[in-house]
Design a protein around this motif. Structure first.
Motif, short mmCIF file in Angstrom:
data_model
loop_
_atom_site.label_atom_id
_atom_site.label_comp_id
_atom_site.label_asym_id
_atom_site.label_seq_id
_atom_site.Cartn_x
_atom_site.Cartn_y
_atom_site.Cartn_z
N VAL A 84 0.85 -1.20 0.00
CA VAL A 84 0.00 0.00 0.00
C VAL A 84 0.88 1.25 0.00
O VAL A 84 0.66 2.18 -0.77
N LEU A 85 1.90 1.23 0.85
CA LEU A 85 2.82 2.37 0.92
C LEU A 85 3.51 2.61 -0.42
O LEU A 85 3.58 3.75 -0.88
N ALA A 86 4.00 1.56 -1.04
CA ALA A 86 4.70 1.70 -2.32
C ALA A 86 3.77 2.31 -3.38
O ALA A 86 4.18 3.21 -4.13
N ALA A 87 2.53 1.85 -3.43
CA ALA A 87 1.58 2.39 -4.41
C ALA A 87 1.28 3.86 -4.14
O ALA A 87 1.24 4.68 -5.06
N MET A 88 1.08 4.22 -2.87
CA MET A 88 0.79 5.62 -2.54
C MET A 88 1.99 6.52 -2.86
O MET A 88 1.82 7.60 -3.43
#
Length: 186
Positions: free
Chosen positions: A58-62
């Motif tokens: 999730v962090l990488a996508a954001m």
């Protein structure tokens, strides 16, 4: 100073990127990408503060989504100065993309929206989050459709209108939070 020590370390790690940014316009045609890395660093700090090592996808996508968004809106901003930049030898994506800027913006803004939607899906964000994202996407599409890269005043207006993009995304996330809070009551 009120952050957990891990988040403080992540915040301090940004200083190298911040210090290097002023030189990027002399080193690369992609200083907007470097700016994206710097401006988006807050996502990493906030995530580290709230989460304890989970949901890295999730962090990488954001983070990637915010980097794409920054490159896009700062490219619009850079079109204001492209003639002066050329005279003094400063590089930018505005100069690199030139007349193909709208096509690049479709890819950059589209990439941002896809990454945000991916993060929302991975985090199982309630439906209002996607509604805010769709509204932000419509605003981004309007920016691209109306952009005149040879009108500096309009470029500045469109650049500033990215505040609206941020507010639309924020409103969707607030709506998602309310939705999640009220759902058990319904």
């Amino acid at each position: 100073l009120q952050l957990r020590w891990q988040a403080q370390l992540v915040a301090l790690a940004s200083l190298a990127l911040v210090a290097a940014y002023p030189f990027m316009k002399r080193i690369t045609w992609w200083p907007q990408a470097w700016l994206g890395l710097v401006f988006s660093w807050g996502v990493l700090v906030g995530w580290t503060q709230v989460h304890r090592g989970e949901n890295w996808d999730v962090l990488a996508a954001m983070y990637l989504g915010t980097v794409f968004w920054v490159i896009g809106y700062d490219t619009i901003y850079a079109h204001q100065d492209k003639e002066d930049d050329a005279l003094v030898g400063v590089r930018s994506t505005a100069r690199l993309f030139g007349d193909e800027t709208k096509s690049w913006l479709v890819g950059l803004y589209g990439g941002a929206l896809i990454m945000f939607a991916t993060a929302y899906a991975l985090a199982e964000a309630p439906l209002p989050a996607m509604a805010g994202l769709l509204a932000a996407g419509a605003h981004m599409a309007r920016q691209i459709a109306t952009l005149d890269i040879n009108d500096p005043a309009q470029c500045l207006r469109l650049f500033k209108s990215n505040g609206t993009v941020g507010w639309l995304i924020f409103a969707g996330l607030i709506g998602a939070g309310l939705w999640a809070a009220l759902k058990p009551l319904i």
